[in-house]
Design a protein around this motif. Structure first.
Motif, PDB file in Angstrom:
ATOM      1  N   UNK A 129       1.848 -38.148   2.223  1.00 26.11           N
ATOM      2  CA  UNK A 129       2.560 -37.056   1.564  1.00 26.11           C
ATOM      3  C   UNK A 129       2.106 -35.740   2.181  1.00 26.11           C
ATOM      4  N   UNK A 130       3.044 -34.797   2.316  1.00 25.87           N
ATOM      5  CA  UNK A 130       2.732 -33.459   2.814  1.00 25.87           C
ATOM      6  C   UNK A 130       3.058 -32.457   1.715  1.00 25.87           C
ATOM      7  N   UNK A 131       2.086 -31.636   1.349  1.00 20.62           N
ATOM      8  CA  UNK A 131       2.295 -30.577   0.367  1.00 20.62           C
ATOM      9  C   UNK A 131       2.209 -29.233   1.075  1.00 20.62           C
ATOM     10  N   UNK A 132       3.157 -28.337   0.775  1.00 25.74           N
ATOM     11  CA  UNK A 132       3.193 -27.017   1.385  1.00 25.74           C
ATOM     12  C   UNK A 132       3.166 -25.972   0.275  1.00 25.74           C
ATOM     13  N   UNK A 133       2.203 -25.043   0.354  1.00 23.48           N
ATOM     14  CA  UNK A 133       2.028 -24.012  -0.661  1.00 23.48           C
ATOM     15  C   UNK A 133       2.343 -22.638  -0.093  1.00 23.48           C
ATOM     16  N   UNK A 134       2.905 -21.773  -0.956  1.00 19.64           N
ATOM     17  CA  UNK A 134       3.053 -20.358  -0.630  1.00 19.64           C
ATOM     18  C   UNK A 134       1.900 -19.618  -1.278  1.00 19.64           C
ATOM     19  N   UNK A 135       2.211 -18.661  -2.139  1.00 18.70           N
ATOM     20  CA  UNK A 135       1.167 -17.979  -2.915  1.00 18.70           C
ATOM     21  C   UNK A 135       0.787 -18.841  -4.113  1.00 18.70           C
ATOM     22  N   UNK A 136      -0.495 -18.801  -4.493  1.00 14.13           N
ATOM     23  CA  UNK A 136      -0.925 -19.571  -5.654  1.00 14.13           C
ATOM     24  C   UNK A 136      -0.523 -18.902  -6.963  1.00 14.13           C
ATOM     25  N   UNK A 137      -0.308 -17.589  -6.935  1.00 16.07           N
ATOM     26  CA  UNK A 137       0.051 -16.871  -8.159  1.00 16.07           C
ATOM     27  C   UNK A 137       1.570 -16.820  -8.325  1.00 16.07           C
ATOM     28  N   UNK A 138       2.018 -16.940  -9.564  1.00 18.03           N
ATOM     29  CA  UNK A 138       3.449 -16.962  -9.872  1.00 18.03           C
ATOM     30  C   UNK A 138       4.112 -15.633  -9.526  1.00 18.03           C
ATOM     31  N   UNK A 139       5.220 -15.692  -8.785  1.00 13.62           N
ATOM     32  CA  UNK A 139       5.973 -14.488  -8.430  1.00 13.62           C
ATOM     33  C   UNK A 139       7.338 -14.902  -7.897  1.00 13.62           C
ATOM     34  N   UNK A 140       8.208 -13.908  -7.720  1.00 18.39           N
ATOM     35  CA  UNK A 140       9.536 -14.166  -7.149  1.00 18.39           C
ATOM     36  C   UNK A 140       9.524 -14.030  -5.626  1.00 18.39           C
ATOM     37  N   UNK A 141       8.372 -13.727  -5.070  1.00 18.76           N
ATOM     38  CA  UNK A 141       8.264 -13.619  -3.611  1.00 18.76           C
ATOM     39  C   UNK A 141       8.501 -14.983  -2.974  1.00 18.76           C
ATOM     40  N   UNK A 142       9.384 -15.014  -1.980  1.00 18.47           N
ATOM     41  CA  UNK A 142       9.805 -16.279  -1.376  1.00 18.47           C
ATOM     42  C   UNK A 142       9.149 -16.462  -0.008  1.00 18.47           C
ATOM     43  N   UNK A 143       8.646 -17.651   0.220  1.00 19.35           N
ATOM     44  CA  UNK A 143       8.141 -18.040   1.543  1.00 19.35           C
ATOM     45  C   UNK A 143       9.118 -19.058   2.133  1.00 19.35           C
ATOM     46  N   UNK A 144       9.543 -18.805   3.352  1.00 21.31           N
ATOM     47  CA  UNK A 144      10.498 -19.710   3.998  1.00 21.31           C
ATOM     48  C   UNK A 144       9.842 -20.460   5.143  1.00 21.31           C
ATOM     49  N   UNK A 145      10.316 -21.669   5.392  1.00 23.19           N
ATOM     50  CA  UNK A 145       9.812 -22.519   6.468  1.00 23.19           C
ATOM     51  C   UNK A 145      10.862 -23.584   6.743  1.00 23.19           C
ATOM     52  N   UNK A 146      10.621 -24.388   7.747  1.00 27.72           N
ATOM     53  CA  UNK A 146      11.571 -25.445   8.093  1.00 27.72           C
ATOM     54  C   UNK A 146      10.880 -26.804   8.111  1.00 27.72           C
ATOM     55  N   UNK A 147      11.581 -27.783   7.603  1.00 24.90           N
ATOM     56  CA  UNK A 147      11.136 -29.176   7.643  1.00 24.90           C
ATOM     57  C   UNK A 147      12.165 -29.945   8.463  1.00 24.90           C
ATOM     58  N   UNK A 148      11.764 -30.389   9.657  1.00 22.05           N
ATOM     59  CA  UNK A 148      12.709 -31.034  10.583  1.00 22.05           C
ATOM     60  C   UNK A 148      13.945 -30.172  10.772  1.00 22.05           C
ATOM     61  N   UNK A 149      13.705 -28.864  10.996  1.00 15.29           N
ATOM     62  CA  UNK A 149      14.744 -27.870  11.284  1.00 15.29           C
ATOM     63  C   UNK A 149      15.654 -27.544  10.105  1.00 15.29           C
ATOM     64  N   UNK A 150      15.353 -28.046   8.920  1.00 19.63           N
ATOM     65  CA  UNK A 150      16.100 -27.693   7.719  1.00 19.63           C
ATOM     66  C   UNK A 150      15.325 -26.612   6.964  1.00 19.63           C
ATOM     67  N   UNK A 151      15.987 -25.490   6.670  1.00 15.85           N
ATOM     68  CA  UNK A 151      15.311 -24.371   6.016  1.00 15.85           C
ATOM     69  C   UNK A 151      14.976 -24.694   4.568  1.00 15.85           C
ATOM     70  N   UNK A 152      13.739 -24.359   4.184  1.00 13.05           N
ATOM     71  CA  UNK A 152      13.274 -24.547   2.820  1.00 13.05           C
ATOM     72  C   UNK A 152      12.665 -23.236   2.329  1.00 13.05           C
ATOM     73  N   UNK A 153      12.672 -23.030   1.017  1.00 15.35           N
ATOM     74  CA  UNK A 153      12.075 -21.834   0.433  1.00 15.35           C
ATOM     75  C   UNK A 153      11.315 -22.199  -0.837  1.00 15.35           C
ATOM     76  N   UNK A 154      10.165 -21.550  -1.036  1.00 13.46           N
ATOM     77  CA  UNK A 154       9.407 -21.730  -2.264  1.00 13.46           C
ATOM     78  C   UNK A 154       8.929 -20.372  -2.771  1.00 13.46           C
ATOM     79  N   UNK A 155       8.896 -20.228  -4.096  1.00 13.50           N
ATOM     80  CA  UNK A 155       8.405 -19.001  -4.718  1.00 13.50           C
ATOM     81  C   UNK A 155       6.908 -19.111  -4.983  1.00 13.50           C
ATOM     82  N   UNK A 156       6.286 -17.973  -5.273  1.00 16.72           N
ATOM     83  CA  UNK A 156       4.868 -17.965  -5.605  1.00 16.72           C
ATOM     84  C   UNK A 156       4.588 -18.803  -6.837  1.00 16.72           C
ATOM     85  N   UNK A 157       3.510 -19.563  -6.795  1.00 17.02           N
ATOM     86  CA  UNK A 157       3.151 -20.423  -7.918  1.00 17.02           C
ATOM     87  C   UNK A 157       3.808 -21.790  -7.880  1.00 17.02           C
TER      88      UNK A 157
END
Length: 240
Positions: A129-157
């Motif tokens: 399993x692969x886990x990917x984290x952005x900020x540990x604190x809850x927020x609306x700030x979005x971190x973007x990245x790609x998994x096998x060239x598919x764009x993904x986004x996660x918010x803080x927390x």
């Protein structure tokens, strides 16, 4: 010029001291008998797992207050205190967070365990399993990245979870062509991999054996200590 540097140094020192003061670790309960020597490692024990073969050392409660205090800082303070008491393993008891006042309370039991007992606990953890984290604190700030060239986004927390299928090699990228890329390949009984996209986790966690990664430029990605990663999975929420 010297006075300016002196003022800046005093401000930095004051800010650092406030972060230290904002983190407090209390010994809630301690065993009558405990290890005689300090420990160095700090292994995750799943909540609810059987602890009969572990030696109980203490129950610790850590409190963090302030915008600049994050979960990694609280974890490090708990580890330092637990190691000083001779504990080399921890189990989550409870976690509370008040976002409006930037306050978190983390309570954990601390144990000492032999390598053989710790290995038994690791066998029950997730594999490939692969886990990917952005900020540990809850927020609306979005971190973007790609998994096998598919764009993904996660918010803080929150975090993103990817399960590698048998024989699969997944590509994780942040920052495009000039950013950071890692390839994570399926392997029988392979332990989970934890990645962070932001500033936390910069404690020089070693790259897991057999992992491949590009040098980091405009995109930043770091391997996260697996025990902290396991804890964060229980403290944070899954994202998209």
């Amino acid at each position: 010029m010297k006075n300016k540097h002196l003022v800046l140094s005093c401000i930095a020192l004051l800010a650092f001291s406030q972060v230290l003061i904002a983190q407090n670790v209390e010994v809630v309960r301690r065993a009558d008998r405990f290890p005689e020597y300090e420990a160095e490692t700090f292994s995750f024990i799943a909540p609810g797992a059987d602890t009969n073969r572990l030696q109980y050392v203490a129950t610790l409660r850590a409190t963090g207050v302030g915008k600049n205090v994050n979960l990694e800082m609280i974890y490090i303070k708990l580890k330092e205190k637990a190691n000083s008491l001779g504990a080399n393993a921890f189990q989550l008891l409870s976690f509370k967070r008040w976002d409006s006042i930037y306050k978190s309370i983390l309570v954990m039991n601390m144990y000492f365990a032999s390598d053989s007992v710790l290995n038994l606990h690791r066998k029950h953890q997730e594999k490939n399993v692969v886990y990917i984290f952005g900020d540990t604190e809850k927020s609306d700030k979005v971190q973007s990245f790609k998994v096998d060239n598919l764009k993904k986004e996660i918010k803080g927390g929150t975090y993103y979870r990817h399960q590698n299928a048998q024989g699969q090699e997944v590509k994780i990228n942040k920052g495009g062509f000039t950013g950071a890329t890692v390839w994570i390949k399926w392997k029988e009984n392979k332990a989970a991999t934890f990645l962070t996209l932001t500033g936390f986790g910069l404690n020089n966690s070693p790259v897991p054996a057999g992992q491949m990664g590009a040098s980091f430029h405009t995109g930043r990605m770091n391997y996260l200590d697996e025990n902290l990663g396991q804890l964060l999975v229980h403290l944070l929420k899954p994202g998209n």
